[in-house]
Enzyme design. Structure first.
Site, short mmCIF file in Angstrom:
data_model
loop_
_atom_site.label_atom_id
_atom_site.label_comp_id
_atom_site.label_asym_id
_atom_site.label_seq_id
_atom_site.Cartn_x
_atom_site.Cartn_y
_atom_site.Cartn_z
N GLY A 82 0.84 -1.19 0.00
CA GLY A 82 0.00 0.00 0.00
C GLY A 82 0.87 1.24 0.00
O GLY A 82 2.05 1.18 0.35
N CYS A 130 5.38 -5.89 1.74
CA CYS A 130 5.57 -4.44 1.74
C CYS A 130 4.80 -3.79 2.90
O CYS A 130 5.16 -3.97 4.06
CB CYS A 130 5.19 -3.86 0.39
SG CYS A 130 5.77 -2.17 0.13
N TYR A 131 3.73 -3.06 2.63
CA TYR A 131 2.95 -2.46 3.73
C TYR A 131 2.43 -3.55 4.65
O TYR A 131 2.38 -3.37 5.88
CB TYR A 131 1.80 -1.64 3.16
CG TYR A 131 1.07 -0.82 4.21
CD1 TYR A 131 1.48 0.48 4.50
CD2 TYR A 131 0.00 -1.34 4.92
CE1 TYR A 131 0.83 1.24 5.47
CE2 TYR A 131 -0.67 -0.60 5.89
CZ TYR A 131 -0.25 0.69 6.17
OH TYR A 131 -0.88 1.43 7.13
N HIS A 141 8.00 -7.55 -3.15
CA HIS A 141 6.74 -7.98 -3.75
C HIS A 141 6.92 -9.30 -4.50
O HIS A 141 7.31 -9.31 -5.67
CB HIS A 141 6.23 -6.91 -4.73
CG HIS A 141 5.77 -5.66 -4.08
ND1 HIS A 141 4.49 -5.48 -3.63
CD2 HIS A 141 6.45 -4.51 -3.77
CE1 HIS A 141 4.36 -4.28 -3.09
NE2 HIS A 141 5.55 -3.66 -3.17
N GLU A 159 4.62 -11.03 -5.77
CA GLU A 159 3.57 -11.21 -6.78
C GLU A 159 3.95 -10.66 -8.15
O GLU A 159 3.31 -11.03 -9.15
CB GLU A 159 2.27 -10.55 -6.30
CG GLU A 159 2.25 -9.03 -6.29
CD GLU A 159 2.79 -8.41 -5.02
OE1 GLU A 159 2.42 -7.26 -4.72
OE2 GLU A 159 3.61 -9.05 -4.33
N ASP A 167 -17.63 -12.50 -22.23
CA ASP A 167 -18.34 -12.65 -20.96
C ASP A 167 -19.78 -13.11 -21.17
O ASP A 167 -20.24 -14.07 -20.54
CB ASP A 167 -18.31 -11.34 -20.17
CG ASP A 167 -16.90 -10.87 -19.88
OD1 ASP A 167 -15.98 -11.71 -19.84
OD2 ASP A 167 -16.70 -9.66 -19.70
N LYS A 205 -10.76 -12.15 -16.10
CA LYS A 205 -11.01 -12.37 -17.52
C LYS A 205 -10.34 -13.64 -18.04
O LYS A 205 -10.95 -14.40 -18.81
CB LYS A 205 -10.54 -11.16 -18.33
CG LYS A 205 -10.71 -11.30 -19.84
CD LYS A 205 -12.20 -11.28 -20.25
CE LYS A 205 -12.71 -9.87 -20.35
NZ LYS A 205 -14.08 -9.80 -20.89
#
Length: 535
Positions: free
Chosen positions: A61, A88-89, A175, A177, A233, A380
């Site tokens: 964040g 991180c945060y 991070h 990710e 979709d 998606k």
């Protein structure tokens, strides 16, 4: 929110502290076939207990943990015995909540950094002692909480990672990710499978049967209506509804004449011959042509097309009512990013009726439906996987993004039958050539969206003419502009560096095969500063 397979009781909650990578964390977890959900960081311990997650991940964040309005976490959450992973945060807020300290570094770290592991750790299992990670911070943990040990550091950050294995709490300043952290996915895998003991059961094949049963259970014997655009979709919802309730679902395909060449025929073919639904093809081409005649302003085009769309749709719903087939449910292709961005979710629940969507759909007086949103758990790429599992053809599943107003906003100026014909034919050539180009890249890399593949590609028809020479004669005809971009989410995009031979073939074919065109230009502007579409 739609029901989920019981297996996702193994769900991971991603606490959102305002991270730019919040959705990315959830996606990385799902890439490992474990279900994840993004939740606000202000959930209480009681709310978390009620959701019964198998693990928690605390996101990064932008705030400083000591700022007056900094987001915080209920410290009692750490007493629930649920495994925690913080980035991180999330790393810093864990330290402060459990009695550690965070300080402001003289030197920040932004971008790639090299960490060194200080000791063996289940989180870092099967990764090297030195590795590249992605940092983005100035604040850093200065003192770890009691019971924690430091497991990695950099030359700037003494506490790049810390852990308390007995409490199964692991945090990193970097991070994992993001792709730039070279062993990030391995760290996530170690946490989910080795530390938390989860299993990779979140797969589309596993979910099809359960989602079919959930669809049936929600609608019962009532009728369902769906506005089928032919996009990914709505097509996946139609395929799922066909499997679940068959002809109880009416798919309304409104043909405004502004789709790409061959698309209306393809949609009708798929949903009349491959799937057993009540398919209604509304031929509204002439009505739209009359409404758009002479209209040049882009937003006016959009308003006309959107307003007429719902008039056509509700006219069908009214006819069904008059025929003794009243509709109770409206099915929509709402997907998970739509829910996240709308801020509609706090603890996993949201309103189940269409009333909350009145700002999006102009309902006539006295008309209302209950809502079916079977895709509201999915990103998606997962929707595409589900489409394949349901048997949709790849041509629909991997269809590139297409604006709701269709080709009307790719024709600069007024829309006319002549311009539509030119654009449809030119666009068909572009799609044919670049579909083939993307397929070659897929065969070489095995990745549907490889580094150099085109994400979106189309033609624009400007409201001008240009001089040319064809067959020793002077021509005064229309130019066509080719737009091809690389992107993953449409938030940013870069123009595709197509091989010259591909560009030459596209240009040669358009000029030779599309009457009324004598020039092809290539748009080499990124987003920003431009947008992907021209109008």
């Amino acid at each position: 929110m739609g029901q989920v397979d019981p297996q996702v009781r193994q769900k991971v909650l991603v606490f959102d502290f305002g991270a730019q990578y919040g959705q990315l964390i959830a996606r990385r977890v799902r890439d490992l076939h474990v279900y994840s959900e993004i939740v606000p960081c202000d959930l209480t311990a009681d709310e978390v207990r009620a959701l019964a997650p198998a693990a928690l991940i605390l996101s990064g964040g932008p705030a400083s943990v000591y700022a007056e309005d900094a987001p915080n976490i209920d410290p009692a959450i750490f007493e629930l015995g649920i495994p925690v992973l913080g980035f991180c945060y999330g790393h810093q807020v864990t330290a402060v909540a459990l009695g550690g300290e965070v300080g402001h570094s003289e030197v920040g770290e932004y971008g790639p950094a090299t960490i060194e592991r200080d000791r063996e750790s289940a989180l870092f299992n099967s990764t090297p002692l030195k590795q590249t990670v992605w940092m983005s911070h100035r604040d850093a943990v200065a003192r770890v909480p009691e019971g924690f040990t430091v497991t990695a550091s950099t030359s700037v950050c003494p506490v790049a990672a810390m852990e308390n294995p007995e409490r199964r709490i692991y945090t990193t300043q970097f991070h994992p990710e993001v792709r730039h952290t070279e062993f990030g996915q391995q760290l996530l895998s170690n946490f989910l499978f080795d530390i938390c003991g989860l299993e990779p059961t979140w797969t589309m094949d596993n979910l099809v049967e359960t989602m079919t049963a959930d669809f049936c259970a929600q609608v019962g014997g009532n009728r369902v209506i769906l506005a089928l655009s032919g996009g990914v979709d709505s097509s996946v919802v139609a395929a799922l509804g066909a499997r679940a309730v068959g002809k109880q679902m009416t798919c309304v395909f409104i043909n405004h004449g502004l789709l790409r060449k061959g698309e209306p025929e393809q949609v009708e073919e798929v949903f009349t011959k491959q799937f057993d639904v009540d398919f209604i093809h509304v031929h509204a081409e002439e009505r739209y042509a009359a409404l758009l005649a002479g209209v040049t302003e882009p937003e006016q085009k959009r308003r006309i097309i959107g307003t007429q769309f719902w008039k056509e749709f509700f006219a069908v719903a009214q006819r069904l009512e008059q025929d003794g087939r009243p509709v109770k449910y409206l099915a929509q292709g709402t997907i998970y990013p739509d829910i996240i961005e709308s801020g509609a979710r706090k603890t996993g629940g949201k309103a189940s009726t269409i009333k909350s969507h009145h700002n999006l759909i102009p309902f006539p007086e006295g008309v209302s439906f209950d809502l079916v949103e079977p895709l509201d758990h999915f990103f998606k790429d997962e929707v595409r996987e589900l489409g394949l599992a349901l048997g949709l053809p790849e041509a629909i599943v991997y269809r590139q993004p297409f604006p709701g107003p269709g080709l009307a906003i790719r024709i600069i100026g007024a829309v006319s039958p002549e311009k539509l014909g030119i654009l449809k034919n030119a666009d068909a050539i572009v799609r044919e050539e670049l579909d083939e180009y993307n397929q070659r890249l897929f065969e070489q890399t095995g990745e549907r969206n490889s580094e150099h593949s085109c994400w979106q590609y189309f033609c624009v028809l400007p409201d001008i003419k240009s001089v040319g020479v064809m067959g020793d004669e002077r021509t005064y005809a229309r130019p066509v502009i080719l737009r091809a971009v690389e992107s993953s989410d449409a938030m940013t995009a870069d123009w595709a560096r197509l091989p010259y031979e591909v560009l030459a073939r596209i240009s040669g074919r358009i000029v030779a095969e599309v009457p009324g065109v004598n020039r092809v230009a290539y748009d080499i502007t990124s987003k920003p500063p431009a947008t992907i579409e021209w109008e």
